[in-house]
Write an enzyme that holds these catalytic residues in place. Sequence first.
Site, PDB file in Angstrom:
ATOM      1  N   ASP A  13       0.813  -1.221   0.000  1.00  0.00           N
ATOM      2  CA  ASP A  13       0.000   0.000   0.000  1.00  0.00           C
ATOM      3  C   ASP A  13       0.845   1.269   0.000  1.00  0.00           C
ATOM      4  OD1 ASP A  13      -2.427  -1.607   0.347  1.00  0.00           O
ATOM      5  OD2 ASP A  13      -1.756  -1.869   2.411  1.00  0.00           O
ATOM      6  N   GLU A  14       2.064   1.184  -0.550  1.00  0.00           N
ATOM      7  CA  GLU A  14       2.955   2.350  -0.527  1.00  0.00           C
ATOM      8  C   GLU A  14       2.651   3.339  -1.650  1.00  0.00           C
ATOM      9  OE1 GLU A  14       5.447  -1.252   0.810  1.00  0.00           O
ATOM     10  OE2 GLU A  14       4.112  -0.779  -0.860  1.00  0.00           O
ATOM     11  N   GLY A  15       1.924   2.918  -2.670  1.00  0.00           N
ATOM     12  CA  GLY A  15       1.636   3.802  -3.796  1.00  0.00           C
ATOM     13  C   GLY A  15       2.393   3.410  -5.050  1.00  0.00           C
ATOM     14  N   LYS A  16       2.542   2.095  -5.280  1.00  0.00           N
ATOM     15  CA  LYS A  16       3.300   1.613  -6.438  1.00  0.00           C
ATOM     16  C   LYS A  16       2.632   2.003  -7.756  1.00  0.00           C
ATOM     17  CE  LYS A  16       3.210  -2.586  -4.711  1.00  0.00           C
ATOM     18  NZ  LYS A  16       2.791  -2.316  -3.329  1.00  0.00           N
ATOM     19  N   GLY A  17       1.291   2.035  -7.760  1.00  0.00           N
ATOM     20  CA  GLY A  17       0.588   2.411  -8.981  1.00  0.00           C
ATOM     21  C   GLY A  17       0.921   3.822  -9.411  1.00  0.00           C
ATOM     22  N   GLY A  40      -4.192  -4.118  -4.134  1.00  0.00           N
ATOM     23  CA  GLY A  40      -4.752  -3.167  -5.083  1.00  0.00           C
ATOM     24  C   GLY A  40      -3.889  -1.947  -5.265  1.00  0.00           C
ATOM     25  N   HIS A  41      -4.068  -1.302  -6.391  1.00  0.00           N
ATOM     26  CA  HIS A  41      -3.441  -0.014  -6.674  1.00  0.00           C
ATOM     27  C   HIS A  41      -4.557   1.016  -6.838  1.00  0.00           C
ATOM     28  CE1 HIS A  41       0.328  -1.987  -7.249  1.00  0.00           C
ATOM     29  NE2 HIS A  41      -0.010  -2.561  -8.394  1.00  0.00           N
ATOM     30  N   THR A  42      -4.385   2.172  -6.231  1.00  0.00           N
ATOM     31  CA  THR A  42      -5.300   3.285  -6.469  1.00  0.00           C
ATOM     32  C   THR A  42      -4.560   4.338  -7.274  1.00  0.00           C
ATOM     33  OG1 THR A  42      -6.488   2.877  -4.401  1.00  0.00           O
ATOM     34  CG2 THR A  42      -6.750   5.043  -5.409  1.00  0.00           C
ATOM     35  N   GLN A 223       1.910  -6.433  -3.415  1.00  0.00           N
ATOM     36  CA  GLN A 223       2.322  -6.501  -2.016  1.00  0.00           C
ATOM     37  C   GLN A 223       3.659  -5.769  -1.823  1.00  0.00           C
ATOM     38  OE1 GLN A 223       1.404  -9.827  -3.417  1.00  0.00           O
ATOM     39  NE2 GLN A 223      -0.671  -9.185  -2.997  1.00  0.00           N
ATOM     40  N   THR A 299      -8.495  -3.209  -1.609  1.00  0.00           N
ATOM     41  CA  THR A 299      -9.234  -4.420  -1.928  1.00  0.00           C
ATOM     42  C   THR A 299     -10.255  -4.771  -0.860  1.00  0.00           C
ATOM     43  OG1 THR A 299      -7.433  -5.315  -3.248  1.00  0.00           O
ATOM     44  CG2 THR A 299      -9.001  -6.904  -2.358  1.00  0.00           C
ATOM     45  N   PRO A 303      -9.351  -1.067   7.831  1.00  0.00           N
ATOM     46  CA  PRO A 303      -8.440  -0.026   8.314  1.00  0.00           C
ATOM     47  C   PRO A 303      -7.025  -0.574   8.392  1.00  0.00           C
ATOM     48  CG  PRO A 303     -10.366  -0.213   9.749  1.00  0.00           C
ATOM     49  CD  PRO A 303     -10.399  -1.389   8.827  1.00  0.00           C
TER      50      PRO A 303
END
Length: 428
Positions: A13-17, A40-42, A223, A299, A303
């Site tokens: 969840d570091e922001g790879k996308g 997931g990627h946002t 991941q 996904t 929290p």
Amino acid sequence: MPGIVIIGVQWGDEGKGKATDLLGDRTDWVVKFNGGNNAGHTVVIGDEKYALHLLPSGILSPGVTPVIGNGVVVDPEVLFAELEALRARGVDTSKLRVSANAHLITQYHRTLDKVTERFLGKRQIGTTGRGIGPAYADKINRVGIRVQDLFDENILRQKVEGALDQKNHLLVKVFNRRAITVDEIVDELLSYAARLAPLVDDTGLLLSDALDAGDVVVFEGGQATMLDVDHGTYPFVTSSSATAGGASTGSGIGPNRLDRIVGIVKAYTTRVGAGPFPTELFDDDGDTLRSRGFEFGTTTGRPRRVGWYDAPITRYATRINGITDLVLTKLDILSGFDRIPVCVAYDVGGRRFDEVPVNQTDFHHATPVYEYFPGWKQDISGARHFDDLPTRAQEYVLALERMSGTRISVIGVGPARDAVVVRHDLLD
């Protein structure tokens, strides 16, 4: 340098996308090489927000060919739901290619994932329940179903029969669930065959040819390092290779074709699921980071656990992956804090560890040794050059760079697509 790996440094969840999107129009191919729809990627483009789970984020960039590599486990239902949702929003998905060697997630994988997790009770790992772990287990046990099997009904039926021989005993006798029939699995999988066929290819060959032609190929990890099945906080990990080495095995490309390894790291730390987390916060600061950073799973919606930046973890990830560049995301979330702690080492029963302990028990009992940095009050979301940042924000970034073992090349200062400060070109 056409082969670029993008991997997470922490627990995901570091922001790879965002990093993949940053390369954008200079990228020709984006490859997802591990995981499934458990992460997931946002990606934010203008006023539009896209949440991707199985698809590579490069599918949002015109001109890019997105690839699902052989190291991914694919749930066909999820795949086509995502594709249809993107098409409905005007996104061209016609270039997607899927490896014939990727393994499939079936109904029995999802069922086993959920009942096994409940059976563990207090020892639960924190799985998303989407069948990823059981699908990888079948792959290693050599009873998995691959994408190419959908195009030979006889082979498919034989493989499903072999897989269910054991699994139905487990479902019925241990978990008190109904047996799953071979026909229902075969029928469901065959229903996707016609739609999958145009997408399936020898993706390793495609990517090799692309690299030979000088195309820029980005390998996008799901991941992150601390969730890697070998190098993460085992057993609280994913079931695949989420480190840079996984880019080679999960795509069919030799490691000598990978020229740059880009690690994505938040300006603080988060994780989802169970397992050790030395800098985890349970106070108002933690609540502030979670709410400001909107730290809820793309996904699952769960929290996220939050904590301060952990420098030993970043050094560890730099070493394990051979990271050449770091992308520091969400620096803007730290604006407003009077002081910002950074974990520089661990204390375990009075003994100091400057690096991540190799013993899991030590890491589980580690408490952070903090160094404190003065905060800043200014909104930094409009910064586009390093000098635009407040002096204290610059000092924080430079301190993290010294601790991390490699250069910080890009800094994320907001959720928008262009909300970045570029110190070094990732392709330079």
